[in-house]
Design a protein around this motif. Structure first.
Motif, mmCIF file in Angstrom:
data_model
loop_
_atom_site.group_PDB
_atom_site.id
_atom_site.type_symbol
_atom_site.label_atom_id
_atom_site.label_comp_id
_atom_site.label_asym_id
_atom_site.label_seq_id
_atom_site.Cartn_x
_atom_site.Cartn_y
_atom_site.Cartn_z
ATOM 1 N N ILE A 32 0.844 -1.203 0.000
ATOM 2 C CA ILE A 32 0.000 0.000 0.000
ATOM 3 C C ILE A 32 0.877 1.249 0.000
ATOM 4 O O ILE A 32 0.593 2.216 -0.722
ATOM 5 N N GLN A 35 2.257 1.761 -3.497
ATOM 6 C CA GLN A 35 1.217 2.210 -4.412
ATOM 7 C C GLN A 35 0.882 3.689 -4.187
ATOM 8 O O GLN A 35 0.738 4.448 -5.154
ATOM 9 N N LEU A 84 -7.754 2.959 -3.970
ATOM 10 C CA LEU A 84 -6.831 1.974 -3.423
ATOM 11 C C LEU A 84 -7.208 1.610 -1.988
ATOM 12 O O LEU A 84 -7.297 0.436 -1.634
ATOM 13 N N LEU A 85 -7.472 2.628 -1.159
ATOM 14 C CA LEU A 85 -7.804 2.374 0.237
ATOM 15 C C LEU A 85 -9.167 1.701 0.392
ATOM 16 O O LEU A 85 -9.329 0.826 1.242
ATOM 17 N N ALA A 88 -8.593 -1.838 -0.370
ATOM 18 C CA ALA A 88 -7.757 -2.490 0.636
ATOM 19 C C ALA A 88 -8.519 -2.717 1.948
ATOM 20 O O ALA A 88 -8.249 -3.677 2.666
ATOM 21 N N TYR A 100 -5.356 7.091 6.989
ATOM 22 C CA TYR A 100 -4.496 5.928 6.808
ATOM 23 C C TYR A 100 -3.053 6.398 6.888
ATOM 24 O O TYR A 100 -2.659 7.343 6.223
ATOM 25 N N THR A 102 0.841 5.256 6.304
ATOM 26 C CA THR A 102 1.633 4.230 5.625
ATOM 27 C C THR A 102 2.732 3.667 6.517
ATOM 28 O O THR A 102 3.202 2.571 6.286
ATOM 29 N N GLY A 105 0.410 1.376 8.857
ATOM 30 C CA GLY A 105 -0.540 0.528 8.149
ATOM 31 C C GLY A 105 -1.911 0.513 8.791
ATOM 32 O O GLY A 105 -2.718 -0.369 8.526
#
Length: 127
Positions: A32, A35, A84-85, A88, A100, A102, A105
């Motif tokens: 993630i 990305q 993406l989130l 996920a 979120y 990174t 996580g």
């Protein structure tokens, strides 16, 4: 009737499964992060908040770097990061503000709070 009962707990298998889950989690977090860095270089956090404009639901997305500055405001980058989130974390409640990170996580709830020294200023708490 006699039924067999285990006399001991096999912990070796539990340890192996725990280690496997930890490695998968680490790979997921790294994936993630890569990305998001590809979408907008330098992204460390993604803030997502629902809002309503002209009676239409919208989603506000902000990509933030390590020094708490906005990385990008391009609509396609924000859309890609939210997509993406949302893929996920399919079980997340996106009707509430989330952040979120990174580095950890973690997708956490991001609702404003009142500092304790100011007291509670919410009108519904006075009832």
């Amino acid at each position: 009737m006699n039924t067999a009962k285990p006399s001991r707990i096999l912990r070796g298998g539990q340890a192996i499964l725990g280690a496997r889950r930890a490695r998968q989690r680490t790979r997921f977090v790294a994936f993630i992060a890569r990305q998001l860095d590809e979408i907008a270089p330098g992204t460390v956090r993604v803030a997502v908040a629902p809002l309503t404009i002209n009676n239409r639901p919208r989603t506000w997305v902000e990509l933030i770097d390590a020094s708490d500055r906005v990385v990008s405001t391009a609509a396609d980058q924000c859309r890609a990061a939210f997509g993406l989130l949302s893929r996920a974390f399919p079980d997340a409640d996106w009707s509430r503000p989330r952040v979120y990170d990174t580095r950890t996580g973690r997708l956490i709830l991001d609702e404003p709070t009142t500092p304790a020294e100011l007291g509670n200023t919410m009108p519904e708490a006075d009832q």
